[in-house]
Design an enzyme around this catalytic site. Structure first.
Site, PDB file in Angstrom:
ATOM      1  N   HIS A   1      -9.269 -10.380  -0.983  1.00  0.00           N
ATOM      2  CA  HIS A   1      -9.187 -10.144   0.465  1.00  0.00           C
ATOM      3  C   HIS A   1     -10.370 -10.898   1.058  1.00  0.00           C
ATOM      4  CE1 HIS A   1      -8.788  -7.282   4.075  1.00  0.00           C
ATOM      5  NE2 HIS A   1      -9.819  -8.065   4.337  1.00  0.00           N
TER       6      HIS A   1
ATOM      7  N   ARG B   1      -0.380   4.517  -0.643  1.00  0.00           N
ATOM      8  CA  ARG B   1      -1.152   5.671  -0.150  1.00  0.00           C
ATOM      9  C   ARG B   1      -1.212   6.871  -1.086  1.00  0.00           C
ATOM     10  NH1 ARG B   1      -3.502   2.166   2.799  1.00  0.00           N
ATOM     11  NH2 ARG B   1      -2.483   1.578   4.750  1.00  0.00           N
TER      12      ARG B   1
ATOM     13  N   ASP C   1       1.994  -6.803   2.585  1.00  0.00           N
ATOM     14  CA  ASP C   1       0.831  -6.011   3.029  1.00  0.00           C
ATOM     15  C   ASP C   1       1.318  -4.758   3.782  1.00  0.00           C
ATOM     16  OD1 ASP C   1      -1.719  -5.129   3.387  1.00  0.00           O
ATOM     17  OD2 ASP C   1      -2.331  -6.693   4.793  1.00  0.00           O
TER      18      ASP C   1
ATOM     19  N   ASP D   1      -8.499  -5.121  -2.437  1.00  0.00           N
ATOM     20  CA  ASP D   1      -7.921  -5.354  -1.106  1.00  0.00           C
ATOM     21  C   ASP D   1      -8.236  -4.227  -0.113  1.00  0.00           C
ATOM     22  OD1 ASP D   1      -6.091  -6.920   0.657  1.00  0.00           O
ATOM     23  OD2 ASP D   1      -5.155  -4.953   0.746  1.00  0.00           O
TER      24      ASP D   1
ATOM     25  N   HIS E   1       0.866  -1.193   0.000  1.00  0.00           N
ATOM     26  CA  HIS E   1       0.000   0.000   0.000  1.00  0.00           C
ATOM     27  C   HIS E   1       0.895   1.232   0.000  1.00  0.00           C
ATOM     28  CE1 HIS E   1      -3.736  -2.233   0.776  1.00  0.00           C
ATOM     29  NE2 HIS E   1      -2.991  -3.024   1.518  1.00  0.00           N
TER      30      HIS E   1
END
Lengths: 429, 324
Positions: free
Chosen positions: A177, A60, A304, A150, A58
């Site tokens: 997910h 962002r 993750d 996800d 991730h």
């Protein structure tokens, strides 16, 4: 481009070997006495792995650049030994169009540190109702083949079926997910068990994951499509995946470093650093995940990596954001628990952290066997090094690091991306 | 107060009923008895906490608990300030840590925290220097409620050692039950938790086996042996959550109805009835039971002030204590 001579590395079981890189490609492997004009990287005592590939990052950006940017995440990835990361779609706005995917691709390229591969959303806005522009994302410069909502589960079976059918046309894969929202409940944040009962934390039962995975592998069988299970967290899911593979169903699965080590009892102090989705599970699940990674039932380690600004974690546990950092520590965790624990050799680490994820994501330039003609994406590991994790030293913009203060054996010494050293000894080169 | 000085300030905070061993519970209840005497006076004021500031920081509505703490603090001469979470900085997006640090920076001696989230009081205690009292955190604990329940039961039943307490109702979502279970066991009571399977907390079987309390889905089987029956409130929002089919079915299975009250009184005329309130009359407790001579519901409210005076006294009066 300058050439690079890596000397004395242990090359996936081939013993101390030299390796010459020219114009970003491995041009010679063996005993190389000298290479005129080449920069020399002394790798005596180091293990050379193909550059690590993360299926689950991730970043962002766009939307929460205070927590992470593509540039800061790429820097953390390079320091962590990665040469490619798949950037999850749950940004703001969501990566659910060709334009959004191309924007992330371009921002990633601008870093020059890793290949940032945009993951496409399965459904518009991650709402779980209408398919996103899966085909257009695939036709874009991003060539998206890996799709995921996800952070949210595609829990509507009809929508999941349509997604699997649609991406089959171009060899795409849906990463799920797995979290049945009705079984887990809207506030689920701790493994459902005795401890969650005592602590009064809303339970997140393993069956909420297992039942979705069971459904999805049956859908994949029915359709003849590929499904990937994100962040497997329970022994029950391992059993479902093992069964599905035995049936010849095209399913792959990943496990995070934190689910290989950390257990639910860490929640006793209500520290939101340890709040992650899916939640940390009991030791018996951890043991099953390690065994499944070792025997190939679980194909890949994926971080993750989920950076959060400090103020998003400094809430009461149920109100705090889910997620923890992972890019910079993943290799050390896998080394410490799987290699030092005798469950994987370094060829096995190459498989689960580079070759399998590259194959799953369709990244032909990554996950090589370190042979002549391969793209020069390398991770050089010092297996004897002990690192004590310091969250303050991170290149990520966030500090939600569950490994802070832990000492792990095995560390990334250097990362080579496209023939160029991008990171060395915990810092950008 | 001299009888309590040996147990004074052995804890810096009161976050969980598990923070207190039997001697400490005893000390708090003994002091509460003396504080209860103050309540009967014409001038209900002790100078004990003069110059001390207690902030009731309530992120969740609670008229009864907040008022109880407020009166307790004021009768000990503390300066008491109430801050409501609604409209507070956290509802405007500020983190919990920033909010409590802001309040604590004003020179607060004790923070009484009520929060919708389990563990919030414990988290707050790690951020501030002030003493922290958990006034109810999510579905976790409510230690002063357990102390006042024990106090109230003791006043009627005497020593709770060996007494059988049945706690009935929504165990999953009750912070009261978790604290009561601990405190009652600390005092040597025998406890049976009664609920439909859907309202039992996860993993409670192992929990019960480890700590020696009983579980039952059959209220009628437990009722005749109870010395005290504590009915828990069924929260209205649970009724549509699939935890039980209808309110009527719940009442038939788990309500303290008039027929069950008769069974209880016939089996044990001295048995008492408790409820932490607010009550759903006609759902978990019939009006007959709520208003029976054996009902301690209003005694519990009254005892709440005395017990909270005692807790504040033990935390704040005198010299520095040890960290818990």
């Amino acid at each position: 481009m300058a050439s690079l001579l890596v000397t004395g590395a242990n090359l996936l079981g081939r013993g101390a070997t030299d390796l010459l890189v020219e114009d970003g490609v491995i041009t010679e492997v063996g005993s190389i006495r000298s290479a005129k004009g080449a920069d020399v990287l002394d790798a005596d005592g180091l293990v050379a792995l193909p550059g690590l590939v993360d299926l689950h990052t991730h970043l962002r950006e766009p939307g929460r650049e205070d927590a992470e940017t593509i540039a800061s995440g790429a820097a953390a990835a390079a320091v962590g030994g990665f040469t490619a990361v798949l950037a999850m779609a749950n940004t703001n706005p969501v990566t659910d169009t060709a334009e959004a995917a191309e924007r992330i691709l371009d921002l990633g390229r601008a870093t020059g540190l890793v290949d940032v591969v945009p993951v496409g959303a399965v459904t518009k806005g991650l709402a779980g109702e209408e398919l996103a522009e899966l085909g257009l994302m695939h036709r874009s410069r991003a060539r998206t083949t890996f799709f995921s909502d996800d952070g949210k589960c595609v829990h509507n079976a009809r929508v999941m079926r349509r997604a699997l059918e649609y991406v089959r046309a171009f060899g795409g894969v849906v990463s799920q997910h797995a979290q049945d929202p009705h079984l887990a409940g809207p506030q689920a944040c701790a493994h459902e068990g005795e401890l969650s009962g005592r602590l009064g934390l809303p339970g997140w039962p393993g069956i909420a994951e297992e039942s979705i995975v069971a459904r999805d592998v049956m859908l994949a069988r029915h359709i003849g499509s590929r499904v990937h299970v994100a962040h497997v967290s329970t022994a029950g899911t391992v059993e479902v995946v093992r069964w599905a593979k035995a049936q010849g169903i095209d399913v792959t699965a990943e496990v995070t470093p934190h689910h290989l080590v950390l257990t639910t009892d860490l929640l006793a102090g209500y520290d939101p650093t340890f709040k992650v989705n899916p939640p940390l599970r009991p030791q018996e699940d951890v043991d099953a995940l390690r065994a499944a990674l070792a025997d190939g039932t679980i194909d890949a380690v994926a971080t993750d990596h989920a950076p959060h600004a400090r103020h998003d974690k400094e809430h009461a546990f149920v109100d705090a954001a889910f997620g923890m950092l992972g890019l910079e520590t993943a290799l050390s965790v896998v080394s410490d628990v799987m290699v030092r624990g005798g469950l994987l050799d370094w060829a096995g680490v190459a498989r689960v952290m580079s070759q399998s994820p590259a194959r799953i994501a369709g990244l032909a330039a990554h996950g090589s066997t370190l042979s002549v003609g391969d793209a020069a994406h390398l991770t050089l590991v010092d297996p004897a090094a002990e690192v004590t994790v310091d969250r303050g030293a991170s290149l990520s913009l966030s500090r939600n690091n569950p490994w802070h203060g832990r000492t792990l054996q095995g560390a990334v010494h250097a990362t080579v991306f496209g023939g160029r050293v991008t990171a060395q000894k915990g810092a950008l080169a | 107060m001299s009888t309590t000085t040996t147990a004074r300030r052995t804890h810096r905070h009161l976050l969980s009923s598990a923070d207190l061993d039997r001697g400490q519970v005893r000390a708090i209840l003994d002091t509460a008895a003396e504080m209860h005497g103050v309540q009967q006076r014409e001038v209900k004021k002790l100078p004990t906490l003069r110059g001390r500031t207690v902030v009731n920081l309530f992120f969740e509505d609670s008229t009864r608990t907040r008022s109880s703490f407020e009166i307790a603090g004021k009768w000990l001469s503390a300066d008491v300030i109430n801050i409501s979470g609604k409209g507070s900085s956290t509802s405007k997006g500020e983190s919990l840590r920033d909010t409590v640090l802001t309040v604590a920076a004003m020179g607060v001696d004790a923070l009484v925290i009520r929060h919708h989230a389990s563990g919030a009081a414990q988290q707050v205690s790690q951020w501030v220097d002030a003493h922290v009292v958990n006034a109810g955190d999510g579905t976790h604990e409510h230690p002063t409620q357990a102390l006042l329940d024990a106090y109230t039961m003791e006043r009627r039943l005497g020593d709770l050692e060996g007494r059988h307490v049945a706690i009935v109702g929504d165990l999953t979502h009750s912070r009261v039950v978790r604290s009561n279970l601990i405190t009652l066991r600390t005092l040597g009571a025998r406890v049976t938790l009664v609920a439909p399977p859907t309202l039992m907390p996860s993993g409670i079987g192992a929990w019960a086996a480890a700590e020696g309390f009983a579980l039952s889905n059959d209220f009628d089987a437990v009722l005749p042996t109870a010395d005290a029956v504590m009915m828990l409130r069924v929260q209205r929002e649970r009724m549509s959550g699939g935890f039980f089919p209808t309110p009527r079915e719940y009442t038939v299975g788990y309500g303290l109805t008039r027929p069950r009250l008769d069974v209880l009184m016939a089996a044990n005329p001295d048995a008492v009835i408790c409820h932490p309130g607010p009550m759903n009359r006609g759902l978990e407790i019939s009006p007959d039971a709520a208003d029976a001579a054996s009902s301690l519901v209003l005694d519990q409210v009254s005892a709440g002030v005395a017990v909270r005076m005692s807790v504040l006294y033990h935390l704040l009066a005198g010299g520095e204590g040890e960290d818990s």
